[in-house]
Write an enzyme that holds these catalytic residues in place. Sequence first.
Site, short mmCIF file in Angstrom:
data_model
loop_
_atom_site.label_atom_id
_atom_site.label_comp_id
_atom_site.label_asym_id
_atom_site.label_seq_id
_atom_site.Cartn_x
_atom_site.Cartn_y
_atom_site.Cartn_z
N TYR A 1 22.29 -27.52 -101.43
CA TYR A 1 21.95 -28.26 -100.20
C TYR A 1 21.83 -27.29 -99.02
CZ TYR A 1 22.89 -31.28 -96.11
OH TYR A 1 22.85 -31.92 -94.89
N LYS A 42 18.59 -26.53 -96.68
CA LYS A 42 18.60 -26.72 -95.23
C LYS A 42 18.27 -25.41 -94.50
CE LYS A 42 19.57 -31.02 -94.24
NZ LYS A 42 18.56 -31.84 -93.52
N1 LIG Z 1 26.12 -36.70 -92.93
C1 LIG Z 1 26.35 -35.42 -92.70
O1 LIG Z 1 27.51 -34.93 -92.79
C2 LIG Z 1 25.23 -34.51 -92.24
C3 LIG Z 1 25.59 -33.26 -91.69
C4 LIG Z 1 24.57 -32.39 -91.28
C5 LIG Z 1 23.25 -32.76 -91.42
N2 LIG Z 1 22.94 -33.97 -91.97
C6 LIG Z 1 21.52 -34.30 -92.12
O2 LIG Z 1 21.21 -35.40 -91.31
C7 LIG Z 1 20.13 -36.14 -91.91
C8 LIG Z 1 20.52 -37.59 -92.01
O3 LIG Z 1 21.66 -37.71 -92.86
P1 LIG Z 1 22.62 -39.00 -92.83
O4 LIG Z 1 24.00 -38.50 -92.64
O5 LIG Z 1 22.06 -40.01 -91.91
O6 LIG Z 1 22.57 -39.47 -94.35
P2 LIG Z 1 21.75 -40.67 -95.03
O7 LIG Z 1 22.07 -41.94 -94.34
O8 LIG Z 1 22.03 -40.55 -96.48
O9 LIG Z 1 20.23 -40.29 -94.72
C9 LIG Z 1 19.46 -39.47 -95.56
C10 LIG Z 1 18.06 -40.01 -95.57
O10 LIG Z 1 17.27 -39.26 -96.51
C11 LIG Z 1 16.58 -40.20 -97.33
N3 LIG Z 1 16.18 -39.69 -98.63
C12 LIG Z 1 16.94 -39.00 -99.53
N4 LIG Z 1 16.20 -38.78 -100.64
C13 LIG Z 1 14.99 -39.34 -100.42
C14 LIG Z 1 13.79 -39.45 -101.20
N5 LIG Z 1 13.68 -38.94 -102.45
N6 LIG Z 1 12.73 -40.07 -100.65
C15 LIG Z 1 12.80 -40.61 -99.40
N7 LIG Z 1 13.90 -40.55 -98.63
C16 LIG Z 1 14.98 -39.92 -99.14
C17 LIG Z 1 17.58 -41.34 -97.48
O11 LIG Z 1 16.97 -42.48 -98.04
P3 LIG Z 1 17.85 -43.54 -98.91
O12 LIG Z 1 18.65 -44.34 -97.91
O13 LIG Z 1 16.82 -44.33 -99.62
O14 LIG Z 1 18.74 -42.73 -99.81
C18 LIG Z 1 18.01 -41.48 -96.03
O15 LIG Z 1 17.05 -42.17 -95.29
C19 LIG Z 1 19.85 -35.47 -93.26
O16 LIG Z 1 18.79 -34.56 -93.11
C20 LIG Z 1 21.13 -34.71 -93.54
O17 LIG Z 1 20.90 -33.60 -94.38
C21 LIG Z 1 23.90 -34.87 -92.37
#
Ligand SMILES: NC(=O)c1ccc[n+]([C@@H]2O[C@H](COP(=O)([O-])OP(=O)(O)OC[C@H]3O[C@@H](n4cnc5c(N)ncnc54)[C@H](OP(=O)(O)O)[C@@H]3O)[C@@H](O)[C@H]2O)c1
Length: 253
Positions: A159, A163
């Site tokens: 991951y 990123k």
């Molecule tokens: N949560 C953390 O600790 C964290 C920390 C740093 C950065 N981030 C980044 O912030 C962003 C949002 O994360 P979040 O925490 O809001 O998590 P999240 O709710 O799981 O959001 C991730 C998004 O990516 C989508 N996704 C994953 N695989 C996909 C696929 N094959 N096709 C289309 N969509 C897909 C998910 O869709 P589905 O709902 O259908 O799975 C969801 O809309 C991400 O880029 C993540 O890497 C998160």
Amino acid sequence: MRDAFGQPQTAILFGGTSEIGLAIVDRLAAARLRHVVLVGRNPSALEDAASALRARSVTATVVLADAADAASATDAVDQAFGALGAPCDLVIMAVGLLGDQAADDDSPERTATMFVVNTAWPAAVLAGCRAALVAQGTGQILVLSSVAALRTRRANYTYGAGKQGLDGFTLGLAESVRGTGVTVHLIRPGFVTTKMTGHLSPAPFSTTAPAVAEVAVTAVMKGTPVAYAPGILRYVFLGLRHLPSALWRKLPG
Ligand SMILES: NC(=O)c1ccc[n+]([C@@H]2O[C@H](COP(=O)([O-])OP(=O)(O)OC[C@H]3O[C@@H](n4cnc5c(N)ncnc54)[C@H](OP(=O)(O)O)[C@@H]3O)[C@@H](O)[C@H]2O)c1
């Protein structure tokens, strides 16, 4: 078009079910947002999110796309801009897949999917959005990277490396649009309690989706190129990036 106070009125959210992405849209809806396109793979979850926005008088349209299929990026961009039917003020890239490092370790297929979802598809989409926004002569791009991009860890190196690719691409993208009227904003959150991390114990300096949204919207409004959530992680990682490996691998989280 952004209103007289510079607030976005139209937006496209790639990762239309992302908790952080929707928290950002929620904040924008409380200001001037009038139309948003939610792009994602889960029709019912996307419709639920769209319905909640419509109840707040925001026009919300759903576009289906699977980020595991790199070839779908062009179509996703075309459909999203077509669905908006107006100049796009803000593109938000919130697609991300944490994966399962133990399962990813020995699997070429899973490793490839991780890099498609976290790097190749978002980068391809951003290239398409760049062209559309530069043609408009205006617009902003907000990309959710991660502090995991700053130094990979045993616990989630696939991951983190994905990123890293997106983070570096976004910094270059920001340089490439200088002077075009388009700006790019990179957000590097730490651990955020969302459905992505619900199965994990919170790491130090963990935060929430609304708190990241506040950082992200402030970055867009102020034109900040790179922001951390929470902000203290900027300084924490100045040190952590240079920690000797023997100490780095002993850190929690
Ligand atoms: N949560 C953390 O600790 C964290 C920390 C740093 C950065 N981030 C980044 O912030 C962003 C949002 O994360 P979040 O925490 O809001 O998590 P999240 O709710 O799981 O959001 C991730 C998004 O990516 C989508 N996704 C994953 N695989 C996909 C696929 N094959 N096709 C289309 N969509 C897909 C998910 O869709 P589905 O709902 O259908 O799975 C969801 O809309 C991400 O880029 C993540 O890497 C998160």
